[in-house]
Write a protein that holds these residues in place. Structure first.
Motif, short mmCIF file in Angstrom:
data_model
loop_
_atom_site.label_atom_id
_atom_site.label_comp_id
_atom_site.label_asym_id
_atom_site.label_seq_id
_atom_site.Cartn_x
_atom_site.Cartn_y
_atom_site.Cartn_z
N LEU A 1 -24.84 -92.09 27.25
CA LEU A 1 -24.25 -91.30 28.33
C LEU A 1 -24.97 -91.93 29.62
CD1 LEU A 1 -22.23 -89.21 29.74
CD2 LEU A 1 -24.36 -87.74 29.45
N CYS A 2 -26.31 -91.92 29.66
CA CYS A 2 -26.99 -92.62 31.03
C CYS A 2 -26.53 -93.98 31.24
CB CYS A 2 -28.41 -92.38 30.61
SG CYS A 2 -29.09 -90.71 30.63
N ALA A 3 -26.49 -94.85 30.03
CA ALA A 3 -26.14 -96.11 30.36
C ALA A 3 -24.66 -96.29 30.90
CB ALA A 3 -26.01 -96.95 29.07
N ALA A 4 -23.64 -95.29 30.50
CA ALA A 4 -22.24 -95.20 31.04
C ALA A 4 -22.64 -94.92 32.34
CB ALA A 4 -21.47 -94.15 30.25
N LEU A 5 -23.29 -93.95 32.88
CA LEU A 5 -23.48 -93.41 34.32
C LEU A 5 -23.90 -94.31 35.03
CD1 LEU A 5 -24.59 -89.58 33.64
CD2 LEU A 5 -22.41 -90.55 34.16
N LEU A 6 -24.90 -95.11 34.49
CA LEU A 6 -25.56 -96.12 35.40
C LEU A 6 -24.68 -97.34 35.58
CD1 LEU A 6 -29.09 -96.39 33.93
CD2 LEU A 6 -28.63 -95.47 35.98
N LEU A 7 -23.76 -97.48 34.49
CA LEU A 7 -22.57 -98.60 34.91
C LEU A 7 -21.89 -98.16 36.09
CD1 LEU A 7 -21.16 -101.00 33.89
CD2 LEU A 7 -19.95 -99.66 32.43
N VAL A 8 -21.64 -96.93 36.15
CA VAL A 8 -20.66 -96.37 37.36
C VAL A 8 -21.30 -96.40 38.70
CG1 VAL A 8 -19.61 -94.49 38.14
CG2 VAL A 8 -19.16 -95.03 35.84
N VAL A 9 -22.80 -96.43 38.68
CA VAL A 9 -23.39 -96.35 39.74
C VAL A 9 -23.46 -97.92 40.18
CG1 VAL A 9 -25.82 -96.46 40.88
CG2 VAL A 9 -25.14 -94.77 39.00
N TRP A 10 -23.50 -98.77 39.34
CA TRP A 10 -23.50 -100.26 39.75
C TRP A 10 -22.03 -100.62 40.05
CZ3 TRP A 10 -22.55 -104.47 35.80
CH2 TRP A 10 -22.81 -105.90 36.36
N GLN A 11 -20.95 -100.36 39.30
CA GLN A 11 -19.43 -100.59 39.61
C GLN A 11 -18.84 -99.15 39.78
OE1 GLN A 11 -18.61 -102.97 36.11
NE2 GLN A 11 -19.13 -104.61 37.36
N PRO A 12 -18.72 -98.68 40.77
CA PRO A 12 -18.27 -97.30 41.34
C PRO A 12 -16.65 -97.07 40.79
CG PRO A 12 -19.67 -97.96 43.09
CD PRO A 12 -19.41 -98.93 42.16
N ARG A 13 -16.13 -98.46 40.71
CA ARG A 13 -14.44 -98.22 40.51
C ARG A 13 -14.10 -97.78 39.12
NH1 ARG A 13 -13.48 -103.28 37.65
NH2 ARG A 13 -15.43 -104.93 38.08
N ARG A 14 -15.38 -97.63 38.34
CA ARG A 14 -15.17 -97.56 36.88
C ARG A 14 -15.46 -95.83 36.80
NH1 ARG A 14 -15.79 -101.80 33.46
NH2 ARG A 14 -16.54 -103.63 34.01
N ALA A 15 -15.65 -95.30 37.86
CA ALA A 15 -15.88 -93.83 37.61
C ALA A 15 -14.78 -92.99 36.97
CB ALA A 15 -16.03 -93.20 39.11
N ALA A 16 -13.44 -93.09 37.25
CA ALA A 16 -12.36 -92.62 36.81
C ALA A 16 -12.25 -92.40 35.42
CB ALA A 16 -11.05 -92.87 37.66
N GLY A 17 -12.73 -93.50 35.07
CA GLY A 17 -12.69 -93.81 33.41
C GLY A 17 -13.66 -92.95 32.60
N LEU A 18 -14.59 -92.46 33.36
CA LEU A 18 -15.62 -91.72 32.55
C LEU A 18 -15.45 -90.33 32.80
CD1 LEU A 18 -17.90 -92.73 30.86
CD2 LEU A 18 -19.44 -92.27 32.94
N VAL A 19 -14.57 -89.79 33.74
CA VAL A 19 -14.39 -88.55 34.36
C VAL A 19 -13.98 -87.58 32.70
CG1 VAL A 19 -12.89 -86.92 35.40
CG2 VAL A 19 -14.00 -88.81 36.53
N PRO A 20 -12.94 -88.09 32.04
CA PRO A 20 -12.71 -87.28 31.22
C PRO A 20 -13.78 -86.80 29.99
CG PRO A 20 -10.96 -88.89 31.26
CD PRO A 20 -12.23 -89.10 32.01
N MET A 21 -14.40 -88.01 29.68
CA MET A 21 -15.48 -87.46 28.87
C MET A 21 -16.62 -86.66 29.30
SD MET A 21 -18.68 -89.92 28.08
CE MET A 21 -19.69 -89.93 26.54
N VAL A 22 -17.06 -86.83 30.40
CA VAL A 22 -17.92 -86.18 30.85
C VAL A 22 -17.45 -84.66 31.25
CG1 VAL A 22 -19.55 -85.91 32.89
CG2 VAL A 22 -19.12 -88.05 31.97
#
Ligand SMILES: [Zn+2]
Length: 196
Positions: free
Chosen positions: A120-141
């Motif tokens: 999960l942290c790896a995914a969050l860090l990816l979003v920190v790096w590339q914010p445009r990916r944020a929406a893709g992670l919302v359902p899971m989190v």
């Protein structure tokens, strides 16, 4: 006068190449030669028909190729505070979870859960790096946050409040909020510069 050389020169001229003969010389010959006049008329018509033949039909991919690029300047940057916040959440969850990878103890029972949290942290860090990916992670989190709320409620109802575990649950909730802000940057306050 040799018609072949004159006709070669005429063909070359029609093709945009060097005729190899003096123009005046060629013109003088054609003026006096019915055969070459017919050749000029025929070759000119042929040449024109070749040049104006319709282009082959190819699918128009302009939009597909240019679309995303053209849209880019309209993208609103995720606010920097949300990115820094998410970075803090990810690093904190990571620090809480990594020891459990080795000991099997920690915020939750077992290494499997710790492994999940590291992922999960790896995914969050990816979003920190590339914010445009944020929406893709919302359902899971969001799903994880609901589970965390249930977990907190059950723990409190049982009178058990393991501080570290609850901290992790709260971090997930905070992470969800930050993800939401980053997925909908226009609702955040200040558009901010990229992380250094
Ligand atoms: Zn001739």
């Amino acid at each position: 006068m040799d018609c072949d050389r004159v006709r070669d020169a005429l063909s070359a001229t029609l093709d945009g190449e060097d005729p190899g003969l003096d123009d005046a010389h060629v013109d003088a010959h054609v003026d006096g030669c019915a055969g070459c006049q017919a050749f000029v008329a025929g070759a000119g018509a042929l040449n024109r028909s070749v040049r104006v033949r319709p282009a082959e039909d190819v699918p128009d991919l302009t939009a597909a190729i240019l679309g995303p690029r053209r849209a880019e300047p309209e993208v609103v940057e995720a606010p920097a505070w949300a990115r820094y916040g998410l970075l803090t959440v990810a690093v904190t969850v990571l620090l809480l979870s990594v020891p459990a990878l080795f000991t099997g103890s920690g915020p939750h029972d077992g290494r499997d859960l710790a492994a999940f949290e590291v992922a999960l942290c790896a995914a969050l860090l990816l979003v920190v790096w590339q914010p445009r990916r944020a929406a893709g992670l919302v359902p899971m989190v969001a799903t994880l946050a609901v589970a965390s709320l249930i977990s907190i409620t059950v723990d409190v109802a049982n009178g058990e409040v393991p501080i570290v575990a609850e901290a992790n649950h709260v971090l997930v909730l905070v992470g969800l909020g930050l993800l939401w802000v980053m997925a909908h940057p226009s609702r955040g306050r200040s558009a901010a510069p990229a992380l250094a």
